[in-house]
Design an enzyme around this catalytic site. Structure first.
Site, PDB file in Angstrom:
ATOM      1  N   ASP A 122      22.742 -12.415   8.563  1.00 58.48           N
ATOM      2  CA  ASP A 122      23.308 -13.076   7.385  1.00 58.48           C
ATOM      3  C   ASP A 122      22.910 -14.548   7.373  1.00 58.48           C
ATOM      4  O   ASP A 122      23.017 -15.233   8.397  1.00 58.48           O
ATOM      5  CB  ASP A 122      24.835 -12.975   7.437  1.00 58.48           C
ATOM      6  N   ASP A 180      23.540 -14.658   1.533  1.00 59.12           N
ATOM      7  CA  ASP A 180      24.866 -14.754   0.942  1.00 59.12           C
ATOM      8  C   ASP A 180      24.812 -15.552  -0.358  1.00 59.12           C
ATOM      9  O   ASP A 180      24.120 -16.571  -0.444  1.00 59.12           O
ATOM     10  CB  ASP A 180      25.802 -15.441   1.943  1.00 59.12           C
ATOM     11  N   GLU A 225      22.562 -11.157  -2.047  1.00 59.14           N
ATOM     12  CA  GLU A 225      23.846 -10.815  -2.654  1.00 59.14           C
ATOM     13  C   GLU A 225      23.965 -11.551  -3.987  1.00 59.14           C
ATOM     14  O   GLU A 225      24.001 -12.784  -4.018  1.00 59.14           O
ATOM     15  CB  GLU A 225      25.001 -11.226  -1.742  1.00 59.14           C
ATOM     16  N   HIS A 275      32.157  -5.802   3.456  1.00 55.20           N
ATOM     17  CA  HIS A 275      33.251  -6.567   4.047  1.00 55.20           C
ATOM     18  C   HIS A 275      34.064  -7.353   3.028  1.00 55.20           C
ATOM     19  O   HIS A 275      35.029  -8.024   3.402  1.00 55.20           O
ATOM     20  CB  HIS A 275      32.688  -7.535   5.087  1.00 55.20           C
ATOM     21  N   ASP A 276      33.697  -7.290   1.753  1.00 56.66           N
ATOM     22  CA  ASP A 276      34.370  -8.075   0.712  1.00 56.66           C
ATOM     23  C   ASP A 276      35.264  -7.257  -0.205  1.00 56.66           C
ATOM     24  O   ASP A 276      35.937  -7.827  -1.064  1.00 56.66           O
ATOM     25  CB  ASP A 276      33.330  -8.797  -0.153  1.00 56.66           C
TER      26      ASP A 276
END
Length: 532
Positions: A97, A199, A264, A325-326
């Site tokens: 990430d 990200d 993302e 994870h969000d």
């Protein structure tokens, strides 16, 4: 260049919650390395590690204070090197990430930048003077609530933070900032990583004129739980300069063999179109958005999003995900569409792994894991802490992996886990599914094998059949036909010219009718299939 990423499957690991090797209650790199054979046995192509860099952990690593080291809770650079080597031995690529739209306010460069307006890093973050009345320079909002500007008494200016106050935005209009960020990514590429997950990839540049964002014109019965969604963020992000920086990123990765990036797309408006823009030409290799990570579901919903992408960006490449994870776990989020957890989990696996594009699956989904119900006192996530109780944050999908119900804390740690591992999640443990041929885990292995076996499922074109809700049917490269009943009630469709079954659940052909139980599906060899 092998383009291993095109149509590949990436397994997302949330490092804090995967495996703890030293019993401090926090997952780490040695723990992940220990579990790599399990991941390789699933049949995925790569792993994605959520942030592992030094950080105050106010946003669980998405507030980076050092871009070229490992957080001590996770281990050392030497531990990371061992992980990379072991993953490569097992045939797994490793993606890490990258959180470069903003840093932690504890990063040395921000500490320097905020001292005065003349230091060498003075223009490395986004600073602006107040309006004449002392208010912030515009109406931009923070994703985590409130305004996106924070007053700093040292500079007598505001700084921009699209997220937490402690996550100041870097100034991408400064070429030195771009160059430095690229150098930190080069550090990891030279260390052997196979790529990056970027990200909030559309947040990098802001409007240099600091113009106000317009309101969302759609009238609401009441304000949103998060007022951030009440604006169109056309000036605080999504700037045209961003696309030029994507080309700089791509040029860096093209210096190395077989590397890839997935971005993302943090956008709620026109996200599919933007995914296409960001992956067309020499930009990102692939991109995902939250289009399939929310409450929306159904045959038309899935069909429209896949079609929209490939109509808008025939030379782009998507990455589809149902969980990460969000967002709440898919077995809980879409429970109303399922006969039961197991049937729904298997159907979602078959559907996701049949879509045209690359795929990302989140740790625990291969177990049919459910969302953990947490009390306010158990939360760590700033989103939940700020917006409780209407939004309970993201901790519920981040609780540790359940490896073996016979061991303390389901085998994750012998210490006190950083988030609780509760009984409903322990019930879905790995050891209990490994030797059960009917388990969700073993179905994932079967379906991943099918996707590897049929290249058409990875890269073949998609042609949808005109089936009525809730049945979704499509052919991949006129070779594999896929039919799904996306509901808990039985349905049937007329079928012609379908070949042998490849993999199925609750499906039977009777007198020209494909009868599908609730959450039933079937993948067939396509012999000129007609489905209606």
């Amino acid at each position: 260049m092998t383009e291993w990423w095109r149509g590949g499957v990436t397994y997302q690991i949330y490092p804090r919650s995967y495996q703890d090797s030293n019993n401090d209650g926090i997952g780490d790199l040695k723990g992940i390395t220990e579990r790599l054979p399990y991941i390789a046995d699933l049949g995925v192509d790569s792993i994605w590690l959520s942030p592992i860099f030094p950080s105050p952990m106010l946003d669980m690593g998405y507030d980076v204070s050092n871009y070229t080291d490992i957080h001590p809770e996770f281990g050392t650079l030497a531990d990371f090197d061992v992980l990379i080597a072991r993953a490569h031995e097992l045939g797994l690529k490793v993606i890490i990430d990258q959180v470069i739209s903003h840093s932690s306010d504890q990063h040395p460069f921000f500490i320097e930048s905020r001292q005065n307006r003349t230091n060498p890093k003075a223009d490395w973050y986004v600073w602006a003077d107040p309006r004449h009345d002392g208010s912030p320079p515009n109406n931009w909002l923070s994703v985590f609530g409130g305004g996106a500007w924070q007053w700093d008494t040292r500079r007598h200016q505001y700084y921009l933070h699209n997220f937490l106050v402690e996550q100041p935005d870097l100034n991408f209009h400064n070429p030195e900032v771009q160059d430095w960020l690229l150098s930190t990514m080069r550090f990891w590429l030279e260390r052997g990583v196979d790529g990056f997950r970027l990200d909030t990839v559309n947040f990098y540049f802001h409007d240099a004129l600091l113009r106000d964002n317009p309101a969302d014109y759609r009238r609401k019965a009441k304000p949103e739980w998060n007022p951030y969604s009440m604006q169109y963020h056309i000036f605080s992000k999504n700037q045209p300069e961003n696309l030029a920086f994507m080309e700089r990123l791509r040029a860096l990765l093209d210096e190395f063999d077989d590397r890839a990036m997935v971005g993302e797309m943090g956008e709620s408006h026109h996200a599919i179109k933007m995914m296409g823009e960001y992956t067309t030409g020499k930009r990102l290799h692939m991109c995902y958005s939250f289009e399939m990570l929310g409450d929306g579901f159904g045959a038309q919903f899935i069909r429209e999003r896949v079609q929209e992408f490939f109509v808008d960006a025939p030379k782009g490449w998507p990455c589809w995900a149902f969980s990460n994870h969000d967002v709440p776990r898919q077995a809980t989020r879409w429970a109303s569409y399922g006969v039961n957890r197991q049937a729904l989990a298997k159907q979602l696996a078959a559907l996701l792994l049949s879509l045209e594009g690359s795929v990302c699956m989140y740790q625990g989904e291969e177990l049919g894991q459910t969302e953990t119900a947490l009390e306010y006192s158990e939360l760590t996530d700033p989103q939940g802490l700020r917006f409780w109780p209407e939004n309970k944050g993201r901790d519920g999908c981040r609780t540790p992996m359940a490896w073996d119900a016979s061991l303390p804390n389901a085998g994750f740690t012998q210490g006190q886990p950083w988030l609780p591992i509760k009984a409903p999640q322990v019930a879905n443990h790995v050891a209990g599914q490994l030797n059960d041929p009917d388990s969700v885990l073993n179905f994932y292995k079967q379906m991943l094998k099918v996707r590897r076996q049929f290249a058409e499922l990875r890269t073949g074109d998609t042609e949808f059949f005109a089936t009525a809700e809730p049945v979704l049917a499509f052919s991949r490269a006129h070779s594999v036909v896929c039919v799904f009943n996306l509901s808990p009630e039985a349905r049937s469709v007329a079928v012609q010219d379908v070949g042998e079954v490849i993999i199925a659940q609750g499906a039977e052909i009777v007198q020209g009718q494909l009868q599908l139980a609730g959450n039933g599906f079937a993948l067939f060899h396509d012999q000129g299939a007609v489905i209606s």
